[in-house]
Design an enzyme around this catalytic site. Structure first.
Site, PDB file in Angstrom:
ATOM      1  N   ARG A  37       4.145  -6.193   3.127  1.00 35.13           N
ATOM      2  CA  ARG A  37       5.070  -5.600   4.107  1.00 35.13           C
ATOM      3  C   ARG A  37       4.632  -4.189   4.481  1.00 35.13           C
ATOM      4  O   ARG A  37       4.993  -3.681   5.534  1.00 35.13           O
ATOM      5  CB  ARG A  37       6.502  -5.612   3.591  1.00 35.13           C
ATOM      6  N   ASP A  62       6.361  -8.950   6.508  1.00 37.43           N
ATOM      7  CA  ASP A  62       7.613  -8.719   5.768  1.00 37.43           C
ATOM      8  C   ASP A  62       8.390 -10.023   5.829  1.00 37.43           C
ATOM      9  O   ASP A  62       8.873 -10.425   6.897  1.00 37.43           O
ATOM     10  CB  ASP A  62       8.413  -7.581   6.418  1.00 37.43           C
ATOM     11  N   ASN A  89       5.187 -16.132  -2.895  1.00 36.50           N
ATOM     12  CA  ASN A  89       5.163 -15.289  -4.100  1.00 36.50           C
ATOM     13  C   ASN A  89       6.099 -14.081  -4.007  1.00 36.50           C
ATOM     14  O   ASN A  89       6.664 -13.661  -5.019  1.00 36.50           O
ATOM     15  CB  ASN A  89       3.722 -14.818  -4.335  1.00 36.50           C
ATOM     16  N   TYR A 165      18.865 -12.431  -9.824  1.00 35.45           N
ATOM     17  CA  TYR A 165      17.505 -12.987  -9.903  1.00 35.45           C
ATOM     18  C   TYR A 165      17.537 -14.464 -10.297  1.00 35.45           C
ATOM     19  O   TYR A 165      16.947 -15.318  -9.646  1.00 35.45           O
ATOM     20  CB  TYR A 165      16.704 -12.182 -10.917  1.00 35.45           C
ATOM     21  N   SER A 168      19.037 -16.676  -7.656  1.00 34.95           N
ATOM     22  CA  SER A 168      18.151 -16.807  -6.489  1.00 34.95           C
ATOM     23  C   SER A 168      17.007 -17.771  -6.807  1.00 34.95           C
ATOM     24  O   SER A 168      16.611 -18.571  -5.947  1.00 34.95           O
ATOM     25  CB  SER A 168      17.611 -15.443  -6.047  1.00 34.95           C
TER      26      SER A 168
HETATM   27  N1  LIG Z   1       6.484 -10.488 -13.621  1.00 36.66           N
HETATM   28  C1  LIG Z   1       7.003 -11.504 -14.267  1.00 36.66           C
HETATM   29  O1  LIG Z   1       7.067 -11.518 -15.518  1.00 36.66           O
HETATM   30  C2  LIG Z   1       7.503 -12.718 -13.506  1.00 36.66           C
HETATM   31  C3  LIG Z   1       8.005 -13.816 -14.238  1.00 36.66           C
HETATM   32  C4  LIG Z   1       8.429 -14.956 -13.552  1.00 36.66           C
HETATM   33  C5  LIG Z   1       8.346 -14.995 -12.161  1.00 36.66           C
HETATM   34  N2  LIG Z   1       7.864 -13.917 -11.460  1.00 36.66           N
HETATM   35  C6  LIG Z   1       7.798 -14.028  -9.999  1.00 36.66           C
HETATM   36  O2  LIG Z   1       6.464 -13.800  -9.568  1.00 36.66           O
HETATM   37  C7  LIG Z   1       6.466 -13.269  -8.221  1.00 36.66           C
HETATM   38  C8  LIG Z   1       5.629 -12.017  -8.191  1.00 36.66           C
HETATM   39  O3  LIG Z   1       6.179 -11.099  -9.128  1.00 36.66           O
HETATM   40  P1  LIG Z   1       5.377  -9.832  -9.666  1.00 36.66           P
HETATM   41  O4  LIG Z   1       5.629  -9.769 -11.118  1.00 36.66           O
HETATM   42  O5  LIG Z   1       4.000  -9.815  -9.127  1.00 36.66           O
HETATM   43  O6  LIG Z   1       6.265  -8.681  -8.974  1.00 36.66           O
HETATM   44  P2  LIG Z   1       5.866  -7.274  -8.357  1.00 36.66           P
HETATM   45  O7  LIG Z   1       4.721  -6.707  -9.111  1.00 36.66           O
HETATM   46  O8  LIG Z   1       7.142  -6.523  -8.272  1.00 36.66           O
HETATM   47  O9  LIG Z   1       5.353  -7.655  -6.891  1.00 36.66           O
HETATM   48  C9  LIG Z   1       6.251  -8.204  -5.960  1.00 36.66           C
HETATM   49  C10 LIG Z   1       5.532  -8.366  -4.646  1.00 36.66           C
HETATM   50  O10 LIG Z   1       6.478  -8.892  -3.691  1.00 36.66           O
HETATM   51  C11 LIG Z   1       6.404  -8.088  -2.540  1.00 36.66           C
HETATM   52  N3  LIG Z   1       7.607  -8.105  -1.713  1.00 36.66           N
HETATM   53  C12 LIG Z   1       8.888  -7.814  -2.063  1.00 36.66           C
HETATM   54  N4  LIG Z   1       9.687  -7.894  -0.984  1.00 36.66           N
HETATM   55  C13 LIG Z   1       8.905  -8.266   0.056  1.00 36.66           C
HETATM   56  C14 LIG Z   1       9.135  -8.494   1.433  1.00 36.66           C
HETATM   57  N5  LIG Z   1      10.345  -8.361   1.988  1.00 36.66           N
HETATM   58  N6  LIG Z   1       8.078  -8.888   2.215  1.00 36.66           N
HETATM   59  C15 LIG Z   1       6.838  -9.019   1.691  1.00 36.66           C
HETATM   60  N7  LIG Z   1       6.557  -8.763   0.400  1.00 36.66           N
HETATM   61  C16 LIG Z   1       7.575  -8.401  -0.406  1.00 36.66           C
HETATM   62  C17 LIG Z   1       6.122  -6.689  -3.078  1.00 36.66           C
HETATM   63  O11 LIG Z   1       5.700  -5.829  -2.017  1.00 36.66           O
HETATM   64  P3  LIG Z   1       5.868  -4.200  -2.108  1.00 36.66           P
HETATM   65  O12 LIG Z   1       4.661  -3.707  -2.862  1.00 36.66           O
HETATM   66  O13 LIG Z   1       5.902  -3.775  -0.696  1.00 36.66           O
HETATM   67  O14 LIG Z   1       7.154  -3.933  -2.842  1.00 36.66           O
HETATM   68  C18 LIG Z   1       5.027  -7.030  -4.075  1.00 36.66           C
HETATM   69  O15 LIG Z   1       3.800  -7.239  -3.429  1.00 36.66           O
HETATM   70  C19 LIG Z   1       7.941 -13.040  -7.869  1.00 36.66           C
HETATM   71  O16 LIG Z   1       8.407 -14.118  -7.095  1.00 36.66           O
HETATM   72  C20 LIG Z   1       8.607 -13.004  -9.238  1.00 36.66           C
HETATM   73  O17 LIG Z   1       9.969 -13.361  -9.164  1.00 36.66           O
HETATM   74  C21 LIG Z   1       7.427 -12.787 -12.104  1.00 36.66           C
END
Ligand SMILES: NC(=O)c1ccc[n+]([C@@H]2O[C@H](COP(=O)([O-])OP(=O)(O)OC[C@H]3O[C@@H](n4cnc5c(N)ncnc54)[C@H](OP(=O)(O)O)[C@@H]3O)[C@@H](O)[C@H]2O)c1
Length: 248
Positions: A37, A62, A89, A165, A168
């Site tokens: 985004r 976005d 993702n 969370y 969702s």
């Molecule tokens: N981390 C874990 O332990 C874990 C466990 C289970 C599932 N997950 C899932 O894995 C996925 C990735 O998580 P992560 O750990 O990599 O999280 P993260 O490090 O917080 O990264 C989240 C990503 O989503 C992007 N994002 C958020 N809102 C957005 C929007 N409106 N448009 C486009 N991009 C957007 C963020 O962009 P910005 O940089 O602009 O904010 C970032 O690139 C998520 O769906 C999360 O629920 C994570």
């Protein structure tokens, strides 16, 4: 000229899991479209992958914006004429205020914004890109969920409540099954998986696994053969040494 590589779109791929998935898909010869985004964050991520010799394209996206998704879809159509793989993702997990950790106190606005990004945006992007899969009768959609959204396990698990969370991601699971059902026979395989607890900005530094490890199942689901899994929920492969199904 038609691009001979498979075209993959990964949402929210400037950091964390999305970035790791983009790198892995690119490493196996898939043309990744990295999206973010924030344009400068996304271009920095693309630059990093380019410095590793990986050929990755970039476009701003976005997922919560109708306009942004429409512009992105038009660009994809003009640039490639199709999409092969969509990794949904992008996600948020708002836990920075204590009241957000209980259903008794969580702000409805927090529920709304989390559903907006994690559920409705996934539907918005899928609705926009599925026609670009249907044009060539091929698609793989990978939705990132979490074990914390398994209704079958919810009563006995040890995870934090995290109501916005978890609910969702229940929506993500439901969308996965219903979408898979609607797309039966279209050679568009839709599945969800739990990447495990990873060291990302969302997971924090105490998480046991890396985003690279969490990305493995995404690659598996993004490259399923025709007739492969449809409408199923998988665990992270690294934990079990292979694809293991979770209960919804
Ligand atoms: N981390 C874990 O332990 C874990 C466990 C289970 C599932 N997950 C899932 O894995 C996925 C990735 O998580 P992560 O750990 O990599 O999280 P993260 O490090 O917080 O990264 C989240 C990503 O989503 C992007 N994002 C958020 N809102 C957005 C929007 N409106 N448009 C486009 N991009 C957007 C963020 O962009 P910005 O940089 O602009 O904010 C970032 O690139 C998520 O769906 C999360 O629920 C994570």
């Amino acid at each position: 000229m038609t691009n001979p590589k498979k075209i993959a779109v990964v949402t929210g791929s400037n950091r964390g899991l999305g970035y790791a998935i983009s790198r892995k898909l690119s490493q196996i010869g898939i043309q990744v479209v990295l999206t973010s985004r924030n344009e400068s964050d996304g271009l920095a991520a693309k630059q990093q992958l380019s410095s590793e010799g990986l050929d990755v394209n970039y476009h701003i996206l976005d997922v919560t914006s109708d306009r942004s998704v429409a512009q992105f879809t038009q660009w994809l159509e003009e640039t490639y004429g199709r999409v092969d793989i969509l990794v949904n993702n992008a996600g948020i997990n708002p836990t920075n205020k204590p009241e957000e950790s209980s259903l008794l106190t969580v702000q409805l606005e927090t529920m709304r914004s989390t559903f907006d990004t994690n559920v409705l945006a996934l539907l918005r992007v899928s609705q926009a890109l599925i026609p670009l899969m249907k044009v060539h009768n091929y698609g793989r959609i990978v939705n990132i969920s979490t074990e914390m959204a398994s209704l079958a396990a919810i009563t006995s698990d040890f995870y934090p409540l995290a109501p916005s969370y978890r609910l969702s991601k229940l929506g993500v699971n439901g969308l996965t099954v219903l979408l898979a059902k609607e797309l039966l026979g279209a050679n568009i395989l839709v599945n969800a998986y739990s990447p495990g607890w990873m060291k990302t900005d969302m997971g924090g530094e105490n998480a046991p696994f890396t985003a690279e490890e969490g990305a493995e199942t995404a690659v598996y689901l993004a490259t399923l053969p025709d007739g492969g899994a449809q409408g199923l929920f998988f665990a992270e492969m690294r934990k079990f040494g292979g694809p293991i199904q979770l209960q919804w």
